[in-house]
Design a protein around this motif. Structure first.
Motif, PDB file in Angstrom:
ATOM      1  N   GLN A 224       0.838  -1.181   0.000  1.00 23.70           N
ATOM      2  CA  GLN A 224       0.000   0.000   0.000  1.00 23.70           C
ATOM      3  C   GLN A 224       0.885   1.248   0.000  1.00 23.70           C
ATOM      4  O   GLN A 224       1.769   1.382   0.843  1.00 23.70           O
ATOM      5  N   VAL A 225       0.647   2.119  -0.952  1.00 24.94           N
ATOM      6  CA  VAL A 225       1.421   3.358  -1.031  1.00 24.94           C
ATOM      7  C   VAL A 225       0.807   4.379  -0.087  1.00 24.94           C
ATOM      8  O   VAL A 225      -0.386   4.663  -0.148  1.00 24.94           O
ATOM      9  N   GLN A 226       1.629   4.922   0.790  1.00 23.67           N
ATOM     10  CA  GLN A 226       1.191   5.987   1.683  1.00 23.67           C
ATOM     11  C   GLN A 226       1.597   7.326   1.094  1.00 23.67           C
ATOM     12  O   GLN A 226       2.748   7.515   0.703  1.00 23.67           O
ATOM     13  N   LEU A 227       0.645   8.248   1.017  1.00 27.28           N
ATOM     14  CA  LEU A 227       0.897   9.575   0.459  1.00 27.28           C
ATOM     15  C   LEU A 227       0.546  10.625   1.500  1.00 27.28           C
ATOM     16  O   LEU A 227      -0.552  10.580   2.080  1.00 27.28           O
ATOM     17  N   VAL A 228       1.447  11.554   1.736  1.00 26.82           N
ATOM     18  CA  VAL A 228       1.220  12.602   2.725  1.00 26.82           C
ATOM     19  C   VAL A 228       1.487  13.961   2.091  1.00 26.82           C
ATOM     20  O   VAL A 228       2.619  14.257   1.693  1.00 26.82           O
ATOM     21  N   GLU A 229       0.426  14.766   2.015  1.00 24.29           N
ATOM     22  CA  GLU A 229       0.547  16.106   1.440  1.00 24.29           C
ATOM     23  C   GLU A 229       0.928  17.121   2.523  1.00 24.29           C
ATOM     24  O   GLU A 229       0.592  16.948   3.699  1.00 24.29           O
ATOM     25  N   SER A 230       1.576  18.177   2.086  1.00 25.50           N
ATOM     26  CA  SER A 230       1.899  19.291   2.978  1.00 25.50           C
ATOM     27  C   SER A 230       2.045  20.550   2.149  1.00 25.50           C
ATOM     28  O   SER A 230       2.121  20.486   0.910  1.00 25.50           O
ATOM     29  N   GLY A 231       2.065  21.698   2.836  1.00 23.72           N
ATOM     30  CA  GLY A 231       2.309  22.956   2.155  1.00 23.72           C
ATOM     31  C   GLY A 231       1.086  23.823   1.925  1.00 23.72           C
ATOM     32  O   GLY A 231       1.200  24.942   1.424  1.00 23.72           O
ATOM     33  N   GLY A 232      -0.086  23.319   2.277  1.00 22.52           N
ATOM     34  CA  GLY A 232      -1.280  24.124   2.115  1.00 22.52           C
ATOM     35  C   GLY A 232      -1.322  25.265   3.130  1.00 22.52           C
ATOM     36  O   GLY A 232      -0.512  25.335   4.050  1.00 22.52           O
ATOM     37  N   GLY A 233      -2.281  26.157   2.941  1.00 23.45           N
ATOM     38  CA  GLY A 233      -2.416  27.278   3.866  1.00 23.45           C
ATOM     39  C   GLY A 233      -3.265  28.376   3.298  1.00 23.45           C
ATOM     40  O   GLY A 233      -3.976  28.183   2.304  1.00 23.45           O
ATOM     41  N   LEU A 234      -3.190  29.520   3.945  1.00 25.71           N
ATOM     42  CA  LEU A 234      -3.946  30.704   3.528  1.00 25.71           C
ATOM     43  C   LEU A 234      -3.004  31.666   2.819  1.00 25.71           C
ATOM     44  O   LEU A 234      -1.923  31.988   3.322  1.00 25.71           O
ATOM     45  N   VAL A 235      -3.420  32.136   1.651  1.00 23.69           N
ATOM     46  CA  VAL A 235      -2.604  33.063   0.867  1.00 23.69           C
ATOM     47  C   VAL A 235      -3.516  34.078   0.194  1.00 23.69           C
ATOM     48  O   VAL A 235      -4.679  33.773  -0.090  1.00 23.69           O
ATOM     49  N   GLN A 236      -2.978  35.251  -0.038  1.00 25.02           N
ATOM     50  CA  GLN A 236      -3.760  36.274  -0.726  1.00 25.02           C
ATOM     51  C   GLN A 236      -3.758  36.013  -2.233  1.00 25.02           C
ATOM     52  O   GLN A 236      -2.827  35.410  -2.779  1.00 25.02           O
TER      53      GLN A 236
END
Length: 121
Positions: A1-13
């Protein structure tokens, strides 16, 4: 099973930039086609971009978003520039074993949990 972890999201203008990352657990990462999709509230999941060993493809965000991958780090990136409020969504990373139907969410085998991107006006 491939585990995928996203990061880097947030609030931006609006007009700003963000870079999303997706780290994969699979040691054969380089053989997978990787895709980014997004889903806004009340809308269907939308294809953003995909990348294989032979090239990359983008959806409606072409020219503003760029997908890339670092096989040595088992990571795929999504550089998002000139962000607009309509880019607000949860962004998902996905992986599949073949290179067909790259824009079809239903053809991907593995998914991350998503990262929220919010663009304010």
């Amino acid at each position: 099973q491939v585990q995928l972890v996203e990061s880097g999201g947030g609030l931006v203008q609006a007009g700003g930039s963000l870079r999303l990352s997706c780290a994969a657990s699979e040691r054969t990462f380089s053989t997978y086609a990787m895709g980014w999709f997004r889903q806004a509230p009340g809308k269907e999941r939308e294809f953003v971009a995909a990348i294989t060993r032979s090239g990359a493809r983008a959806g409606s965000v072409k020219g503003r978003f760029t997908i890339s991958r670092d096989n040595g780090k088992n990571t795929v990136y999504l550089q998002m520039n000139s962000l607009k409020p309509e880019d607000t969504a949860v962004y998902y990373c996905a992986a599949k074993g073949g290179t067909y139907s790259l824009s079809s969410a239903g053809d991907y085998d593995h998914w991350g949990r998503g990262t929220q991107v919010t663009v304010s006006s």
